[in-house]
Motif scaffolding. Structure first.
Motif, PDB file in Angstrom:
ATOM      1  N   ARG A  79      16.464  11.030  72.040  1.00 62.26           N
ATOM      2  CA  ARG A  79      17.356  11.510  70.977  1.00 62.26           C
ATOM      3  C   ARG A  79      18.813  11.545  71.438  1.00 62.26           C
ATOM      4  O   ARG A  79      19.732  11.682  70.634  1.00 62.26           O
ATOM      5  CB  ARG A  79      16.900  12.881  70.490  1.00 62.26           C
ATOM      6  CG  ARG A  79      16.852  14.006  71.535  1.00 62.26           C
ATOM      7  CD  ARG A  79      18.106  14.804  71.651  1.00 62.26           C
ATOM      8  NE  ARG A  79      18.066  15.773  72.734  1.00 62.26           N
ATOM      9  CZ  ARG A  79      18.405  17.038  72.607  1.00 62.26           C
ATOM     10  NH1 ARG A  79      18.826  17.488  71.456  1.00 62.26           N
ATOM     11  NH2 ARG A  79      18.354  17.849  73.653  1.00 62.26           N
ATOM     12  N   GLU A  80      19.091  11.476  72.766  1.00 61.74           N
ATOM     13  CA  GLU A  80      20.458  11.462  73.277  1.00 61.74           C
ATOM     14  C   GLU A  80      21.075  10.066  73.264  1.00 61.74           C
ATOM     15  O   GLU A  80      22.230   9.887  73.648  1.00 61.74           O
ATOM     16  CB  GLU A  80      20.477  12.019  74.702  1.00 61.74           C
ATOM     17  CG  GLU A  80      20.085  13.490  74.774  1.00 61.74           C
ATOM     18  CD  GLU A  80      20.071  14.026  76.195  1.00 61.74           C
ATOM     19  OE1 GLU A  80      19.746  15.202  76.371  1.00 61.74           O
ATOM     20  OE2 GLU A  80      20.406  13.247  77.112  1.00 61.74           O
ATOM     21  N   ALA A  85      23.106   9.454  68.145  1.00 62.26           N
ATOM     22  CA  ALA A  85      24.202  10.418  68.075  1.00 62.26           C
ATOM     23  C   ALA A  85      25.324   9.950  67.148  1.00 62.26           C
ATOM     24  O   ALA A  85      25.906  10.754  66.405  1.00 62.26           O
ATOM     25  CB  ALA A  85      24.753  10.677  69.477  1.00 62.26           C
ATOM     26  N   ASN A  86      25.665   8.657  67.199  1.00 65.18           N
ATOM     27  CA  ASN A  86      26.840   8.173  66.462  1.00 65.18           C
ATOM     28  C   ASN A  86      26.497   7.200  65.338  1.00 65.18           C
ATOM     29  O   ASN A  86      27.325   6.955  64.456  1.00 65.18           O
ATOM     30  CB  ASN A  86      27.813   7.489  67.433  1.00 65.18           C
ATOM     31  CG  ASN A  86      28.276   8.432  68.527  1.00 65.18           C
ATOM     32  OD1 ASN A  86      28.467   9.623  68.278  1.00 65.18           O
ATOM     33  ND2 ASN A  86      28.458   7.917  69.741  1.00 65.18           N
ATOM     34  N   ASP A  88      24.159   5.196  62.210  1.00 68.26           N
ATOM     35  CA  ASP A  88      23.538   5.539  60.942  1.00 68.26           C
ATOM     36  C   ASP A  88      22.043   5.696  61.161  1.00 68.26           C
ATOM     37  O   ASP A  88      21.386   4.815  61.726  1.00 68.26           O
ATOM     38  CB  ASP A  88      23.814   4.404  59.930  1.00 68.26           C
ATOM     39  CG  ASP A  88      23.228   4.725  58.554  1.00 68.26           C
ATOM     40  OD1 ASP A  88      23.279   3.852  57.680  1.00 68.26           O
ATOM     41  OD2 ASP A  88      22.718   5.862  58.354  1.00 68.26           O
ATOM     42  N   ASP A 115      15.650  13.432  58.318  1.00 68.46           N
ATOM     43  CA  ASP A 115      17.004  13.926  58.090  1.00 68.46           C
ATOM     44  C   ASP A 115      16.987  15.434  57.851  1.00 68.46           C
ATOM     45  O   ASP A 115      15.956  16.099  57.924  1.00 68.46           O
ATOM     46  CB  ASP A 115      17.640  13.176  56.908  1.00 68.46           C
ATOM     47  CG  ASP A 115      16.919  13.453  55.581  1.00 68.46           C
ATOM     48  OD1 ASP A 115      17.163  12.729  54.617  1.00 68.46           O
ATOM     49  OD2 ASP A 115      16.092  14.409  55.535  1.00 68.46           O
ATOM     50  N   LEU A 180      21.790  15.321  67.690  1.00 64.56           N
ATOM     51  CA  LEU A 180      23.110  15.938  67.612  1.00 64.56           C
ATOM     52  C   LEU A 180      24.186  14.867  67.536  1.00 64.56           C
ATOM     53  O   LEU A 180      24.078  13.794  68.141  1.00 64.56           O
ATOM     54  CB  LEU A 180      23.350  16.824  68.841  1.00 64.56           C
ATOM     55  CG  LEU A 180      22.276  17.892  69.149  1.00 64.56           C
ATOM     56  CD1 LEU A 180      22.633  18.641  70.406  1.00 64.56           C
ATOM     57  CD2 LEU A 180      22.115  18.835  67.974  1.00 64.56           C
ATOM     58  N   ASP A 181      25.258  15.205  66.788  1.00 68.32           N
ATOM     59  CA  ASP A 181      26.394  14.286  66.772  1.00 68.32           C
ATOM     60  C   ASP A 181      27.324  14.592  67.942  1.00 68.32           C
ATOM     61  O   ASP A 181      27.008  15.418  68.816  1.00 68.32           O
ATOM     62  CB  ASP A 181      27.130  14.380  65.427  1.00 68.32           C
ATOM     63  CG  ASP A 181      27.658  15.790  65.164  1.00 68.32           C
ATOM     64  OD1 ASP A 181      27.996  16.092  64.003  1.00 68.32           O
ATOM     65  OD2 ASP A 181      27.744  16.610  66.116  1.00 68.32           O
ATOM     66  N   ALA A 182      28.486  13.936  67.979  1.00 69.97           N
ATOM     67  CA  ALA A 182      29.406  14.114  69.105  1.00 69.97           C
ATOM     68  C   ALA A 182      29.912  15.538  69.219  1.00 69.97           C
ATOM     69  O   ALA A 182      30.297  15.986  70.311  1.00 69.97           O
ATOM     70  CB  ALA A 182      30.592  13.145  68.955  1.00 69.97           C
ATOM     71  N   GLN A 183      29.922  16.290  68.127  1.00 72.95           N
ATOM     72  CA  GLN A 183      30.401  17.685  68.151  1.00 72.95           C
ATOM     73  C   GLN A 183      29.241  18.664  68.398  1.00 72.95           C
ATOM     74  O   GLN A 183      29.450  19.882  68.359  1.00 72.95           O
ATOM     75  CB  GLN A 183      31.084  18.041  66.827  1.00 72.95           C
ATOM     76  CG  GLN A 183      32.446  17.366  66.630  1.00 72.95           C
ATOM     77  CD  GLN A 183      32.334  15.887  66.325  1.00 72.95           C
ATOM     78  OE1 GLN A 183      31.403  15.480  65.632  1.00 72.95           O
ATOM     79  NE2 GLN A 183      33.260  15.075  66.858  1.00 72.95           N
ATOM     80  N   ARG A 185      26.543  19.043  66.516  1.00 71.32           N
ATOM     81  CA  ARG A 185      25.919  19.502  65.276  1.00 71.32           C
ATOM     82  C   ARG A 185      24.650  18.705  64.989  1.00 71.32           C
ATOM     83  O   ARG A 185      24.578  17.515  65.260  1.00 71.32           O
ATOM     84  CB  ARG A 185      26.901  19.348  64.113  1.00 71.32           C
ATOM     85  CG  ARG A 185      28.133  20.257  64.231  1.00 71.32           C
ATOM     86  CD  ARG A 185      29.163  19.930  63.169  1.00 71.32           C
ATOM     87  NE  ARG A 185      29.630  18.548  63.289  1.00 71.32           N
ATOM     88  CZ  ARG A 185      30.666  18.058  62.618  1.00 71.32           C
ATOM     89  NH1 ARG A 185      31.334  18.819  61.762  1.00 71.32           N
ATOM     90  NH2 ARG A 185      31.017  16.801  62.787  1.00 71.32           N
ATOM     91  N   ARG A 187      22.114  16.581  63.126  1.00 69.55           N
ATOM     92  CA  ARG A 187      22.194  15.613  62.028  1.00 69.55           C
ATOM     93  C   ARG A 187      20.818  15.048  61.661  1.00 69.55           C
ATOM     94  O   ARG A 187      20.697  14.165  60.821  1.00 69.55           O
ATOM     95  CB  ARG A 187      23.155  14.467  62.372  1.00 69.55           C
ATOM     96  CG  ARG A 187      22.763  13.670  63.600  1.00 69.55           C
ATOM     97  CD  ARG A 187      23.926  12.790  64.073  1.00 69.55           C
ATOM     98  NE  ARG A 187      24.456  11.982  63.027  1.00 69.55           N
ATOM     99  CZ  ARG A 187      24.150  10.685  62.825  1.00 69.55           C
ATOM    100  NH1 ARG A 187      23.288  10.089  63.625  1.00 69.55           N
ATOM    101  NH2 ARG A 187      24.679  10.007  61.837  1.00 69.55           N
TER     102      ARG A 187
END
Length: 563
Positions: A79-80, A85-86, A88, A115, A180-183, A185, A187
């Protein structure tokens, strides 16, 4: 005739007393020696059986723990990936990646991306795609962090697979982690459900050797002692509480009102959520002690037979000794009664009988000594067997210890041994500030090597790489296979980044310069990380090295990246 013989054995006369004394003495001696020998043999056989039981249970628990930890870590690392992460989450590349993962590990019944609305977006063969699974427990738990779920039934997923047993429902275990996204959070959620049959097959593979002959039964219990496997015991059988938890085995009374020789081994899996499973091996007590009972019965029969033989010999000797004494007693009675002339024993015969009595006693003593020697020989033979079995058990323990710490393919240390060593190094850092470095390296395009040249050629590349790592590092460095084509090198007391980079570059260059059989040139990417005083755990060092390895891959491979 029998009544006459019994009258002669009356305990009031000399003949009867002598016969009884010798019979009881021989019987007592044989019983004492037999009980002593039997007790020693019983203790040794029970110890051997119990420890053999525990070794099998421990092997199954370690194998299961290792595989559960690997699957949990795989989901957390997958998942990393940058594509999660970035990118679609509808990207077809994700679906292809998940398909490759499922094909690589056939224990996955399902793996997919969900999702934030609980809708399945991606899965191999579009299995469950479009379904709403937001109410599933593993999805709810994974929104908060990585999660490993206990065994359960899944009706929706079970309908997609053939039934293994007619009366046993299909069951699965869950692995999930938030995307997780770059921040940082959430997703989405990456989840996988593995077949429960995969767990059963691993446990049975490590415990079924000679299990039928020894009437052994393997069970899997959860943290509360409920039986998870076999299914026909689920809900009816409960794991009893050990009386001596520190003892590797003991005799326990189960709730089926039977006593079993039982060994319990905890499955110490390093998963995101502790499972608390235990591997249990049990053997009915009657089967466990049957060899001991047979030994006791044979010793008792042997003692009785020898005692009877000794009593018969004593009777014959007493008869020959008592005749002149009885004749003398009759002569005394004749004198007392004065009814007839006494007839005394012949003096020559009397001396001869005394001489014969002495010879008979010596003969009997010799027989006792010979029998004692036979018993000592039997005792020595039993002790030799016990020694040989103890020695065999010691050799087996050493071999198990070696197998538990060495990777069978490459000959270097395995993941389990590495986890223990890096934990020791991290504890040493906290006590004495003696730092360490960690190299995590991966063969570039290893899947292509397997696809193009076959898995045997791939295995040979891994073996050759293990040799290169051993040759390219110091004696104090620790080389281990981390998993698949990944290797790790632990650099004790390495606090200088330049020193760690030099070692990593030496390894990278050695790999690039080596001509691998059937494959040719192979390259490797290396991630370097040095331990820091502010690291919360040894896992932080591994994570940085892993991230550095991903960066090396992203920068074009065949390079060293430090973090």
């Amino acid at each position: 005739m029998l009544l006459a013989w019994l009258r002669r054995l009356h305990p009031g006369n000399f003949r009867g007393r002598l016969t009884l004394w010798f019979g009881l003495l021989s019987l007592t001696t044989l019983l004492i020696v037999g009980l002593y020998v039997g007790r020693i043999a019983s203790l040794e056989l029970a110890e051997f059986g119990g420890r053999t039981l525990h070794i099998s249970a421990r092997s199954a628990a370690d194998l299961l723990a290792s595989n559960l930890s690997e699957r949990d870590r795989e989901i957390r690392l997958l998942r990393e990936s940058l594509v999660f992460a970035n990118g679609d989450l509808h990207n077809p590349e994700i679906g292809r990646m998940l398909t490759v993962r499922q094909q690589t590990h056939d224990e996955y019944a399902w793996i997919g991306v969900v999702d934030l609305h609980g809708t399945v977006l991606q899965a191999p063969k579009d299995l469950l795609v479009g379904n709403k699974i937001g109410h599933w427990p593993w999805y709810q738990a994974a929104l908060k962090g990585p999660y490993t779920g206990d065994v359960h039934e899944a009706q929706l997923l079970a309908e997609q697979f053939p039934q293994r047993a007619a009366k046993e429902p299909m069951r699965f275990i869950d692995f999930a982690a938030p995307i997780l996204d770059a921040q940082g959070r959430v997703r989405g959620v990456l989840g996988a459900q593995a077949h429960w049959d995969w767990v059963i097959d691993m446990a049975e593979a490590a415990t079924t050797q000679n299990a039928t002959q020894r009437q052994l039964e393997m069970l899997i219990a959860d943290v509360n002692g409920n039986i998870l496997y076999p299914f026909h015991h689920t809900g009816s059988l409960q794991l009893p509480k050990p009386v001596q938890p520190d003892k590797p085995y003991e005799i326990l009374r189960w709730n089926d009102d039977r006593d079993y020789l039982t060994s319990i081994a905890e499955v110490q899996a390093k998963t995101s959520t502790p499972l608390g499973w235990r591997i249990v091996l049990r053997q009915p007590l009657d089967d466990a002690v049957r060899p001991l009972r047979t030994l006791h019965r044979e010793l008792e029969i042997f003692g009785l037979v020898v005692a009877f033989v000794f009593a018969f010999i004593a009777y014959r000797l007493a008869t020959r000794v008592s005749q002149p004494i009885e004749q003398l007693a009759r002569a005394v009675r004749d004198v007392e009664r004065r009814d007839r002339l006494p007839v005394y024993p012949d003096e020559h015969k009397q001396i001869n009988e005394i001489r014969q009595l002495s010879a008979s006693i010596q003969s009997m003593t010799g027989a006792l000594l010979r029998h004692e020697k036979e018993l000592k020989t039997l005792n020595a033979s039993l002790e030799q067997q016990v020694h040989e079995r103890t020695e065999a058990l010691s050799i087996a323990n050493q071999e198990l210890e070696r197998l538990a710490t060495v990777d069978g393919l490459t000959g270097v240390h395995n993941r389990r041994h590495f986890d223990a060593r890096i934990k020791e190094a991290f504890q040493l850092l906290g006590r004495s500030e003696r730092g360490f470095g960690l190299l995590l390296l991966d063969i570039d395009h290893f899947k292509s090597i397997n696809d193009r040249h076959g898995h045997q050629a791939g295995d040979e590349v891994l073996r050759r790489l293990g040799q290169l790592l051993t040759q390219s590092t110091r004696v104090t460095d620790f080389v281990a296979r981390y998993g698949g084509e990944e290797f790790v090198v632990l650099l004790p007391e390495c606090t200088d980044p330049n020193e760690g980079s030099a070692v990593a570059e030496k390894i990278r260059a050695a790999v690039a310069a080596t001509d691998f059989p059937e494959v040719g040139q192979v390259t490797a990417s290396v991630g370097l990380s040095l331990a820091r005083k502010d690291d919360a755990s040894a896992e932080a060092v591994v994570t940085r090295a892993d991230q550095a390895l991903y960066e090396a891959k992203a920068q074009g491979r065949n390079r060293v990246v430090a973090r």
